[in-house]
Write a protein that holds these residues in place. Structure first.
Motif, PDB file in Angstrom:
ATOM      1  N   LYS A   1     103.811  68.676 135.710  1.00  0.00           N
ATOM      2  CA  LYS A   1     102.562  69.148 136.314  1.00  0.00           C
ATOM      3  C   LYS A   1     102.364  70.636 136.015  1.00  0.00           C
ATOM      4  N   LEU A   2     103.408  71.406 136.171  1.00  0.00           N
ATOM      5  CA  LEU A   2     103.330  72.839 135.924  1.00  0.00           C
ATOM      6  C   LEU A   2     103.036  73.123 134.446  1.00  0.00           C
ATOM      7  N   GLU A   3     103.765  72.467 133.551  1.00  0.00           N
ATOM      8  CA  GLU A   3     103.547  72.659 132.112  1.00  0.00           C
ATOM      9  C   GLU A   3     102.126  72.273 131.712  1.00  0.00           C
ATOM     10  N   MET A   4     101.656  71.161 132.250  1.00  0.00           N
ATOM     11  CA  MET A   4     100.319  70.689 131.926  1.00  0.00           C
ATOM     12  C   MET A   4      99.254  71.665 132.432  1.00  0.00           C
ATOM     13  N   LYS A   5      99.421  72.110 133.655  1.00  0.00           N
ATOM     14  CA  LYS A   5      98.460  73.029 134.254  1.00  0.00           C
ATOM     15  C   LYS A   5      98.361  74.313 133.429  1.00  0.00           C
ATOM     16  N   ILE A   6      99.497  74.878 133.051  1.00  0.00           N
ATOM     17  CA  ILE A   6      99.512  76.109 132.250  1.00  0.00           C
ATOM     18  C   ILE A   6      98.836  75.870 130.905  1.00  0.00           C
ATOM     19  N   ALA A   7      99.189  74.769 130.237  1.00  0.00           N
ATOM     20  CA  ALA A   7      98.626  74.482 128.908  1.00  0.00           C
ATOM     21  C   ALA A   7      97.120  74.265 128.961  1.00  0.00           C
ATOM     22  N   VAL A   8      96.663  73.489 129.934  1.00  0.00           N
ATOM     23  CA  VAL A   8      95.228  73.198 130.033  1.00  0.00           C
ATOM     24  C   VAL A   8      94.449  74.461 130.378  1.00  0.00           C
TER      25      VAL A   8
ATOM     26  N   GLU B   1      95.233  77.476 129.798  1.00  0.00           N
ATOM     27  CA  GLU B   1      95.234  78.353 128.619  1.00  0.00           C
ATOM     28  C   GLU B   1      94.171  77.890 127.617  1.00  0.00           C
ATOM     29  N   GLN B   2      94.084  76.593 127.408  1.00  0.00           N
ATOM     30  CA  GLN B   2      93.097  76.032 126.474  1.00  0.00           C
ATOM     31  C   GLN B   2      91.666  76.320 126.922  1.00  0.00           C
ATOM     32  N   ILE B   3      91.369  76.038 128.187  1.00  0.00           N
ATOM     33  CA  ILE B   3      89.978  76.164 128.621  1.00  0.00           C
ATOM     34  C   ILE B   3      89.574  77.614 128.868  1.00  0.00           C
ATOM     35  N   SER B   4      90.536  78.482 129.133  1.00  0.00           N
ATOM     36  CA  SER B   4      90.190  79.887 129.371  1.00  0.00           C
ATOM     37  C   SER B   4      89.715  80.580 128.095  1.00  0.00           C
ATOM     38  N   SER B   5      90.027  79.996 126.955  1.00  0.00           N
ATOM     39  CA  SER B   5      89.598  80.591 125.690  1.00  0.00           C
ATOM     40  C   SER B   5      88.124  80.301 125.389  1.00  0.00           C
ATOM     41  N   LYS B   6      87.499  79.466 126.190  1.00  0.00           N
ATOM     42  CA  LYS B   6      86.095  79.096 125.990  1.00  0.00           C
ATOM     43  C   LYS B   6      85.238  79.684 127.088  1.00  0.00           C
ATOM     44  N   SER B   7      84.014  80.065 126.736  1.00  0.00           N
ATOM     45  CA  SER B   7      83.110  80.612 127.752  1.00  0.00           C
ATOM     46  C   SER B   7      82.001  79.624 128.115  1.00  0.00           C
ATOM     47  N   VAL B   8      81.708  78.681 127.219  1.00  0.00           N
ATOM     48  CA  VAL B   8      80.665  77.693 127.473  1.00  0.00           C
ATOM     49  C   VAL B   8      81.290  76.516 128.229  1.00  0.00           C
ATOM     50  N   PRO B   9      80.723  76.136 129.393  1.00  0.00           N
ATOM     51  CA  PRO B   9      81.323  75.064 130.199  1.00  0.00           C
ATOM     52  C   PRO B   9      81.543  73.748 129.448  1.00  0.00           C
ATOM     53  N   LEU B  10      80.591  73.340 128.611  1.00  0.00           N
ATOM     54  CA  LEU B  10      80.762  72.084 127.867  1.00  0.00           C
ATOM     55  C   LEU B  10      81.955  72.174 126.919  1.00  0.00           C
ATOM     56  N   GLU B  11      82.166  73.338 126.330  1.00  0.00           N
ATOM     57  CA  GLU B  11      83.327  73.540 125.453  1.00  0.00           C
ATOM     58  C   GLU B  11      84.629  73.498 126.262  1.00  0.00           C
ATOM     59  N   LYS B  12      84.592  74.018 127.489  1.00  0.00           N
ATOM     60  CA  LYS B  12      85.769  73.950 128.363  1.00  0.00           C
ATOM     61  C   LYS B  12      86.118  72.495 128.662  1.00  0.00           C
TER      62      LYS B  12
ATOM     63  N   GLU C   1      85.310  69.876 126.908  1.00  0.00           N
ATOM     64  CA  GLU C   1      85.799  69.248 125.671  1.00  0.00           C
ATOM     65  C   GLU C   1      87.258  69.638 125.414  1.00  0.00           C
ATOM     66  N   GLN C   2      87.607  70.901 125.641  1.00  0.00           N
ATOM     67  CA  GLN C   2      88.994  71.343 125.462  1.00  0.00           C
ATOM     68  C   GLN C   2      89.928  70.606 126.420  1.00  0.00           C
ATOM     69  N   LEU C   3      89.500  70.488 127.675  1.00  0.00           N
ATOM     70  CA  LEU C   3      90.282  69.749 128.667  1.00  0.00           C
ATOM     71  C   LEU C   3      90.492  68.318 128.206  1.00  0.00           C
ATOM     72  N   TYR C   4      89.408  67.684 127.804  1.00  0.00           N
ATOM     73  CA  TYR C   4      89.459  66.289 127.365  1.00  0.00           C
ATOM     74  C   TYR C   4      90.353  66.125 126.134  1.00  0.00           C
ATOM     75  N   MET C   5      90.116  66.946 125.114  1.00  0.00           N
ATOM     76  CA  MET C   5      90.890  66.830 123.864  1.00  0.00           C
ATOM     77  C   MET C   5      92.369  67.103 124.099  1.00  0.00           C
TER      78      MET C   5
ATOM     79  N   TYR D   1      98.806  66.714 141.361  1.00  0.00           N
ATOM     80  CA  TYR D   1      98.345  66.605 139.978  1.00  0.00           C
ATOM     81  C   TYR D   1      96.907  66.103 139.934  1.00  0.00           C
ATOM     82  N   ARG D   2      96.636  65.018 140.651  1.00  0.00           N
ATOM     83  CA  ARG D   2      95.298  64.416 140.624  1.00  0.00           C
ATOM     84  C   ARG D   2      94.251  65.357 141.218  1.00  0.00           C
ATOM     85  N   ASN D   3      94.597  66.028 142.301  1.00  0.00           N
ATOM     86  CA  ASN D   3      93.676  66.985 142.913  1.00  0.00           C
ATOM     87  C   ASN D   3      93.384  68.152 141.979  1.00  0.00           C
ATOM     88  N   TRP D   4      94.424  68.630 141.309  1.00  0.00           N
ATOM     89  CA  TRP D   4      94.232  69.726 140.345  1.00  0.00           C
ATOM     90  C   TRP D   4      93.297  69.287 139.217  1.00  0.00           C
TER      91      TRP D   4
END
Length: 195
Positions: free
Chosen positions: A67-74, A76-87, A89-93, A130-133
């Protein structure tokens, strides 16, 4: 003076956790026994039980770490995007690629709930966290998009994600993230155009 790269030596606890997590992901929480984890971790039985008094403690710790590893990785991925739809998509991918890396064996959190959720009640805490996060992260992105009903769309998005993951397990085939993302994107476009 020679510059040496020092690698952090894994503790016995970290070795056990890493070995057990990989075995649980590749197989199942029920099928993998403590003796096998001890053997593959190359630790003494006493060392194992000193760190994890029971299999339930081990499963709990593995899920906490995942859970911790996943939270950090996700994040990190979405923080690099500023457009919500891109965030989104990053979460999904990221999530689909993470599941695909497991060889279409599903989400370790879902699998834990199905395999040992009723057997090890303590893990429900981590599974719920995990699910709530995941729900809160997704909902906050939909709110950024100014979707009229972000909660309903979040439930739908996560249901689609769960369905894709379960389908990949049944079919024993990886998920095609680009194809399915196009469907999700179309759904979001329909929602935003109706506002």
């Amino acid at each position: 003076m020679n510059a040496e790269i020092k690698f952090k030596k894994q503790s016995k606890r970290e070795i056990i956790l890493s070995t057990a997590t990989q075995l649980f992901i590749q197989e199942s929480y029920i099928a993998v026994g403590i003796d096998r984890i001890i053997t593959e971790s190359k630790v003494a039985k006493m060392t194992f039980y000193k760190n994890f008094p029971s299999k339930e403690n081990l499963v709990f710790a593995c899920l906490q770490e995942l859970k911790l590893e996943m939270k950090i990785a996700v994040e990190e991925q979405i923080s690099s995007k500023s457009v919500p739809l891109e965030k989104l998509e990053q979460l999904y991918m990221w999530y689909i690629n993470w599941v695909n890396q497991n060889g279409a064996r599903g989400c370790p959190f879902h699998k834990a709930r199905m395999d040992v959720g009723s057997l090890y009640p303590s893990i429900q805490i981590v599974l719920d966290e995990y699910r709530n996060w995941l729900f809160d992260t997704t909902a906050s992105i939909f709110k950024e998009m100014q979707i009229r009903d972000p909660m309903t769309l979040t439930h739908l998005f996560l249901s689609l994600l769960d369905g894709l993951i379960n389908g990949s397990v049944c079919e024993e085939a990886p998920i095609e993230p680009e194809k399915t993302w196009n469907y999700i994107n179309t759904l979001i476009e329909l929602e935003t155009s109706s506002m």
